[in-house]
Design a protein around this motif. Structure first.
Motif, PDB file in Angstrom:
ATOM      1  N   THR A 131       0.833  -1.206   0.000  1.00 30.99           N
ATOM      2  CA  THR A 131       0.000   0.000   0.000  1.00 30.99           C
ATOM      3  C   THR A 131       0.864   1.252   0.000  1.00 30.99           C
ATOM      4  N   TYR A 132       1.879   1.290   0.873  1.00 29.96           N
ATOM      5  CA  TYR A 132       2.786   2.439   0.895  1.00 29.96           C
ATOM      6  C   TYR A 132       3.588   2.526  -0.394  1.00 29.96           C
ATOM      7  N   ALA A 133       3.944   1.394  -0.963  1.00 32.51           N
ATOM      8  CA  ALA A 133       4.693   1.395  -2.222  1.00 32.51           C
ATOM      9  C   ALA A 133       3.843   2.009  -3.341  1.00 32.51           C
ATOM     10  N   MET A 134       2.571   1.647  -3.405  1.00 34.49           N
ATOM     11  CA  MET A 134       1.687   2.198  -4.443  1.00 34.49           C
ATOM     12  C   MET A 134       1.470   3.699  -4.241  1.00 34.49           C
ATOM     13  N   LYS A 135       1.250   4.097  -2.998  1.00 32.89           N
ATOM     14  CA  LYS A 135       1.071   5.523  -2.709  1.00 32.89           C
ATOM     15  C   LYS A 135       2.339   6.298  -3.054  1.00 32.89           C
ATOM     16  N   GLY A 136       3.488   5.722  -2.703  1.00 25.72           N
ATOM     17  CA  GLY A 136       4.758   6.371  -2.993  1.00 25.72           C
ATOM     18  C   GLY A 136       5.026   6.501  -4.481  1.00 25.72           C
ATOM     19  N   ARG A 137       4.743   5.442  -5.222  1.00 22.58           N
ATOM     20  CA  ARG A 137       4.935   5.463  -6.677  1.00 22.58           C
ATOM     21  C   ARG A 137       4.088   6.568  -7.300  1.00 22.58           C
ATOM     22  N   ASP A 138       2.832   6.653  -6.877  1.00 28.22           N
ATOM     23  CA  ASP A 138       1.936   7.666  -7.429  1.00 28.22           C
ATOM     24  C   ASP A 138       2.367   9.077  -7.039  1.00 28.22           C
ATOM     25  N   LEU A 139       2.797   9.235  -5.795  1.00 30.17           N
ATOM     26  CA  LEU A 139       3.291  10.530  -5.334  1.00 30.17           C
ATOM     27  C   LEU A 139       4.486  10.979  -6.166  1.00 30.17           C
ATOM     28  N   LEU A 140       5.460  10.090  -6.330  1.00 34.83           N
ATOM     29  CA  LEU A 140       6.671  10.439  -7.076  1.00 34.83           C
ATOM     30  C   LEU A 140       6.375  10.728  -8.542  1.00 34.83           C
ATOM     31  N   ALA A 141       5.415  10.019  -9.112  1.00 35.72           N
ATOM     32  CA  ALA A 141       5.019  10.277 -10.503  1.00 35.72           C
ATOM     33  C   ALA A 141       4.536  11.723 -10.658  1.00 35.72           C
ATOM     34  N   GLY A 142       3.855  12.222  -9.645  1.00 36.83           N
ATOM     35  CA  GLY A 142       3.388  13.600  -9.663  1.00 36.83           C
ATOM     36  C   GLY A 142       4.520  14.619  -9.683  1.00 36.83           C
ATOM     37  N   TYR A 143       5.690  14.191  -9.238  1.00 33.68           N
ATOM     38  CA  TYR A 143       6.880  15.042  -9.251  1.00 33.68           C
ATOM     39  C   TYR A 143       7.788  14.718 -10.439  1.00 33.68           C
ATOM     40  N   GLY A 144       7.314  13.871 -11.336  1.00 28.35           N
ATOM     41  CA  GLY A 144       8.094  13.519 -12.518  1.00 28.35           C
ATOM     42  C   GLY A 144       9.214  12.534 -12.248  1.00 28.35           C
ATOM     43  N   ILE A 145       9.115  11.778 -11.157  1.00 29.39           N
ATOM     44  CA  ILE A 145      10.145  10.802 -10.802  1.00 29.39           C
ATOM     45  C   ILE A 145       9.580   9.399 -11.007  1.00 29.39           C
ATOM     46  N   ARG A 146      10.259   8.596 -11.815  1.00 30.32           N
ATOM     47  CA  ARG A 146       9.824   7.220 -12.049  1.00 30.32           C
ATOM     48  C   ARG A 146      10.208   6.329 -10.887  1.00 30.32           C
ATOM     49  N   ALA A 147       9.271   5.482 -10.500  1.00 24.08           N
ATOM     50  CA  ALA A 147       9.511   4.536  -9.408  1.00 24.08           C
ATOM     51  C   ALA A 147       8.817   3.225  -9.754  1.00 24.08           C
ATOM     52  N   TYR A 148       9.458   2.130  -9.385  1.00 16.91           N
ATOM     53  CA  TYR A 148       8.945   0.800  -9.667  1.00 16.91           C
ATOM     54  C   TYR A 148       8.818   0.024  -8.365  1.00 16.91           C
ATOM     55  N   ILE A 149       7.670  -0.601  -8.150  1.00 16.35           N
ATOM     56  CA  ILE A 149       7.442  -1.376  -6.933  1.00 16.35           C
ATOM     57  C   ILE A 149       8.169  -2.709  -7.041  1.00 16.35           C
ATOM     58  N   GLU A 150       8.878  -3.067  -5.969  1.00 18.57           N
ATOM     59  CA  GLU A 150       9.599  -4.338  -5.920  1.00 18.57           C
ATOM     60  C   GLU A 150       9.470  -4.953  -4.539  1.00 18.57           C
ATOM     61  N   ARG A 151       9.524  -6.270  -4.517  1.00 15.71           N
ATOM     62  CA  ARG A 151       9.597  -6.974  -3.229  1.00 15.71           C
ATOM     63  C   ARG A 151      11.051  -6.961  -2.780  1.00 15.71           C
ATOM     64  N   VAL A 152      11.249  -6.791  -1.497  1.00 10.88           N
ATOM     65  CA  VAL A 152      12.603  -6.806  -0.950  1.00 10.88           C
ATOM     66  C   VAL A 152      12.660  -7.770   0.223  1.00 10.88           C
ATOM     67  N   GLN A 153      13.751  -8.493   0.298  1.00 11.67           N
ATOM     68  CA  GLN A 153      13.984  -9.388   1.435  1.00 11.67           C
ATOM     69  C   GLN A 153      14.292  -8.551   2.662  1.00 11.67           C
ATOM     70  N   ARG A 154      13.812  -8.999   3.780  1.00  9.58           N
ATOM     71  CA  ARG A 154      14.146  -8.345   5.047  1.00  9.58           C
ATOM     72  C   ARG A 154      14.990  -9.318   5.859  1.00  9.58           C
ATOM     73  N   PRO A 155      16.306  -9.222   5.729  1.00  4.54           N
ATOM     74  CA  PRO A 155      17.176 -10.159   6.450  1.00  4.54           C
ATOM     75  C   PRO A 155      16.905 -10.151   7.947  1.00  4.54           C
ATOM     76  N   GLY A 156      16.841 -11.349   8.516  1.00  5.07           N
ATOM     77  CA  GLY A 156      16.643 -11.471   9.949  1.00  5.07           C
ATOM     78  C   GLY A 156      15.186 -11.399  10.373  1.00  5.07           C
ATOM     79  N   GLU A 157      14.301 -10.999   9.475  1.00  3.47           N
ATOM     80  CA  GLU A 157      12.887 -10.904   9.824  1.00  3.47           C
ATOM     81  C   GLU A 157      12.092 -12.032   9.178  1.00  3.47           C
TER      82      GLU A 157
END
Length: 75
Positions: free
Chosen positions: A12-38
């Motif tokens: 949800t935060y990734a989608m909101k962030g992607r859309d926010l950054l698009a409004g500023y002309g910054i490209r962003a791509y949602i990706e899964r990231v490993q959380r070591p130790g978690e």
């Protein structure tokens, strides 16, 4: 292409962030990231250019940034 991924934790935060950054002309791509130790995966935004600016904008607009992870093994 390797580089940092801005960790935001949830899809949800990734989608909101992607859309926010698009409004500023910054490209962003949602990706899964490993959380070591978690024992699980979270979500982040790969921002090929202006990563520092993007991270600042996310924080300014209330999207919790959990740091950065290195992008691995992607082309």
């Amino acid at each position: 292409m390797e580089g940092p991924v801005i960790k935001v934790g949830s899809v949800t935060y990734a989608m909101k962030g992607r859309d926010l950054l698009a409004g500023y002309g910054i490209r962003a791509y949602i990706e899964r990231v490993q959380r070591p130790g978690e024992g699980g995966c979270g979500y982040g935004l790969y921002v090929p250019k202006q990563t520092d600016k993007a991270q600042g904008l996310l924080r300014e607009h209330g999207i919790p940034v959990q740091g950065r992870a290195e992008r691995e093994g992607r082309m």
